[in-house]
Design a protein around this motif. Structure first.
Motif, PDB file in Angstrom:
ATOM      1  N   GLY A  67      45.226  34.324  35.380  1.00 49.16           N
ATOM      2  CA  GLY A  67      45.972  34.195  34.134  1.00 49.16           C
ATOM      3  C   GLY A  67      46.042  35.513  33.402  1.00 49.16           C
ATOM      4  N   GLY A  68      46.244  35.412  32.119  1.00 47.02           N
ATOM      5  CA  GLY A  68      46.442  36.592  31.286  1.00 47.02           C
ATOM      6  C   GLY A  68      45.173  37.384  31.059  1.00 47.02           C
ATOM      7  N   ILE A  69      45.372  38.661  30.771  1.00 48.24           N
ATOM      8  CA  ILE A  69      44.275  39.573  30.474  1.00 48.24           C
ATOM      9  C   ILE A  69      44.118  39.644  28.965  1.00 48.24           C
ATOM     10  CG2 ILE A  69      43.445  41.945  30.697  1.00 48.24           C
ATOM     11  CD1 ILE A  69      45.221  42.149  33.232  1.00 48.24           C
ATOM     12  N   ASP A  70      42.950  39.271  28.474  1.00 51.41           N
ATOM     13  CA  ASP A  70      42.691  39.307  27.036  1.00 51.41           C
ATOM     14  C   ASP A  70      42.514  40.741  26.552  1.00 51.41           C
ATOM     15  OD1 ASP A  70      42.792  36.545  26.815  1.00 51.41           O
ATOM     16  OD2 ASP A  70      40.610  36.283  26.865  1.00 51.41           O
ATOM     17  N   ALA A  71      42.732  40.962  25.263  1.00 51.42           N
ATOM     18  CA  ALA A  71      42.566  42.287  24.660  1.00 51.42           C
ATOM     19  C   ALA A  71      41.154  42.801  24.933  1.00 51.42           C
ATOM     20  CB  ALA A  71      42.827  42.212  23.159  1.00 51.42           C
ATOM     21  N   GLY A  72      41.063  44.060  25.341  1.00 52.36           N
ATOM     22  CA  GLY A  72      39.773  44.691  25.597  1.00 52.36           C
ATOM     23  C   GLY A  72      39.152  44.340  26.941  1.00 52.36           C
ATOM     24  N   GLU A  73      39.859  43.602  27.751  1.00 47.17           N
ATOM     25  CA  GLU A  73      39.341  43.131  29.029  1.00 47.17           C
ATOM     26  C   GLU A  73      40.032  43.882  30.166  1.00 47.17           C
ATOM     27  OE1 GLU A  73      38.433  38.605  30.343  1.00 47.17           O
ATOM     28  OE2 GLU A  73      40.516  38.992  29.812  1.00 47.17           O
ATOM     29  N   SER A  74      39.293  44.205  31.209  1.00 54.50           N
ATOM     30  CA  SER A  74      39.919  44.813  32.386  1.00 54.50           C
ATOM     31  C   SER A  74      40.532  43.706  33.239  1.00 54.50           C
ATOM     32  CB  SER A  74      38.887  45.583  33.208  1.00 54.50           C
ATOM     33  OG  SER A  74      38.010  44.683  33.871  1.00 54.50           O
ATOM     34  N   ALA A  75      41.422  44.087  34.130  1.00 48.44           N
ATOM     35  CA  ALA A  75      42.020  43.102  35.041  1.00 48.44           C
ATOM     36  C   ALA A  75      40.934  42.444  35.882  1.00 48.44           C
ATOM     37  CB  ALA A  75      43.067  43.781  35.919  1.00 48.44           C
ATOM     38  N   ARG A  76      39.971  43.215  36.327  1.00 44.72           N
ATOM     39  CA  ARG A  76      38.865  42.698  37.132  1.00 44.72           C
ATOM     40  C   ARG A  76      38.052  41.661  36.337  1.00 44.72           C
ATOM     41  NH1 ARG A  76      36.932  44.947  41.605  1.00 44.72           N
ATOM     42  NH2 ARG A  76      38.258  46.734  41.279  1.00 44.72           N
ATOM     43  N   GLU A  77      37.750  41.980  35.088  1.00 42.18           N
ATOM     44  CA  GLU A  77      37.007  41.033  34.238  1.00 42.18           C
ATOM     45  C   GLU A  77      37.824  39.769  33.990  1.00 42.18           C
ATOM     46  OE1 GLU A  77      34.518  44.328  31.607  1.00 42.18           O
ATOM     47  OE2 GLU A  77      36.534  43.729  31.000  1.00 42.18           O
ATOM     48  N   ALA A  78      39.113  39.935  33.759  1.00 42.06           N
ATOM     49  CA  ALA A  78      39.975  38.775  33.514  1.00 42.06           C
ATOM     50  C   ALA A  78      40.040  37.873  34.740  1.00 42.06           C
ATOM     51  CB  ALA A  78      41.383  39.235  33.124  1.00 42.06           C
ATOM     52  N   ALA A  79      40.146  38.461  35.920  1.00 39.98           N
ATOM     53  CA  ALA A  79      40.207  37.669  37.148  1.00 39.98           C
ATOM     54  C   ALA A  79      38.944  36.832  37.316  1.00 39.98           C
ATOM     55  CB  ALA A  79      40.424  38.587  38.350  1.00 39.98           C
ATOM     56  N   ALA A  80      37.777  37.438  37.099  1.00 34.04           N
ATOM     57  CA  ALA A  80      36.513  36.698  37.218  1.00 34.04           C
ATOM     58  C   ALA A  80      36.409  35.610  36.152  1.00 34.04           C
ATOM     59  CB  ALA A  80      35.327  37.665  37.128  1.00 34.04           C
ATOM     60  N   ARG A  81      36.828  35.920  34.930  1.00 36.82           N
ATOM     61  CA  ARG A  81      36.782  34.936  33.846  1.00 36.82           C
ATOM     62  C   ARG A  81      37.699  33.762  34.154  1.00 36.82           C
ATOM     63  NH1 ARG A  81      40.468  34.157  30.450  1.00 36.82           N
ATOM     64  NH2 ARG A  81      41.322  36.270  30.482  1.00 36.82           N
ATOM     65  N   GLU A  82      38.923  34.054  34.583  1.00 32.91           N
ATOM     66  CA  GLU A  82      39.874  32.988  34.890  1.00 32.91           C
ATOM     67  C   GLU A  82      39.365  32.112  36.036  1.00 32.91           C
ATOM     68  OE1 GLU A  82      42.729  31.903  33.594  1.00 32.91           O
ATOM     69  OE2 GLU A  82      42.938  33.377  32.004  1.00 32.91           O
TER      70      GLU A  82
END
Length: 189
Positions: A67-82
């Motif tokens: 999904g989307g990348i939150d402010a202050g988040e890297s693409a890698r962090e967003a992928a793991a979070r999602e």
């Protein structure tokens, strides 16, 4: 994770309203950056989610988790979070390989045309825990139906659409590991 913007919490929006990670591009189309995970298990099965069109519930498709990348988040962090939010599965962002694939997707979402520039990361899990959707947001609950593991042969024969198009070939190329080449799929759905 859905963040608040302009003083309005996500719970204050109707489900079809896009979140704060969407901005209107120069062409008038809502746009965001996205991060996705191509997740493989020890049997080389790939994990995908199934969604449906809110205006035409009979139209369904399979897609990679993300999904989307939150402010202050890297693409890698967003992928793991999602991945955690949509499946309950945990991967360390540092263990994600890539990005192995990039694409620009234009698609209908919540009754409007939107654009998302996506980075795909590769991850493997051994004996994954049961997949659940306890972390789904209201928006995800409204259009997502299930998450399941697919063999590549079964996925190649599925009658529903699979996004991104060409996923089976990309995954087959990655089964023995990433060669360092960031693949690029044609723009589209």
């Amino acid at each position: 994770m859905t963040s608040a913007a302009d003083g309005a919490a996500a719970g204050d929006r109707a489900p079809w309203e896009l979140g704060p990670d969407w901005v209107v591009g120069d062409d008038g189309v809502p746009f965001r950056r996205g991060a996705r995970v191509i997740l493989l298990d020890e049997a080389d099965r790939v994990l995908l989610a199934r969604g449906h069109d809110v205006d035409r519930p009979e139209r369904t498709w399979w897609f990679t988790v993300g999904g989307g990348i939150d402010a202050g988040e890297s693409a890698r962090e967003a992928a793991a979070r999602e991945l955690l939010e949509e499946t309950g599965l945990v991967v360390d962002p540092a263990s994600l390989v890539g990005p192995v694939l990039r694409r620009r997707a234009v698609f209908d979402f919540w009754r409007r045309t939107v654009r998302q520039d996506e980075e795909f990361f590769l991850a493997r899990v051994e004996r994954p825990a049961a997949v659940h959707h306890a972390g789904w947001t209201d928006v995800e609950r409204a259009f997502m139906d299930e998450v399941r593991w697919w063999t590549l042969d079964d996925l190649a024969d599925v009658r529903e659409e699979v996004f991104p198009a060409g996923l089976v070939g990309v995954v087959r190329d990655l089964l023995d590991g990433w060669d360092g080449v960031v693949r690029r799929l044609p723009d589209g759905h």
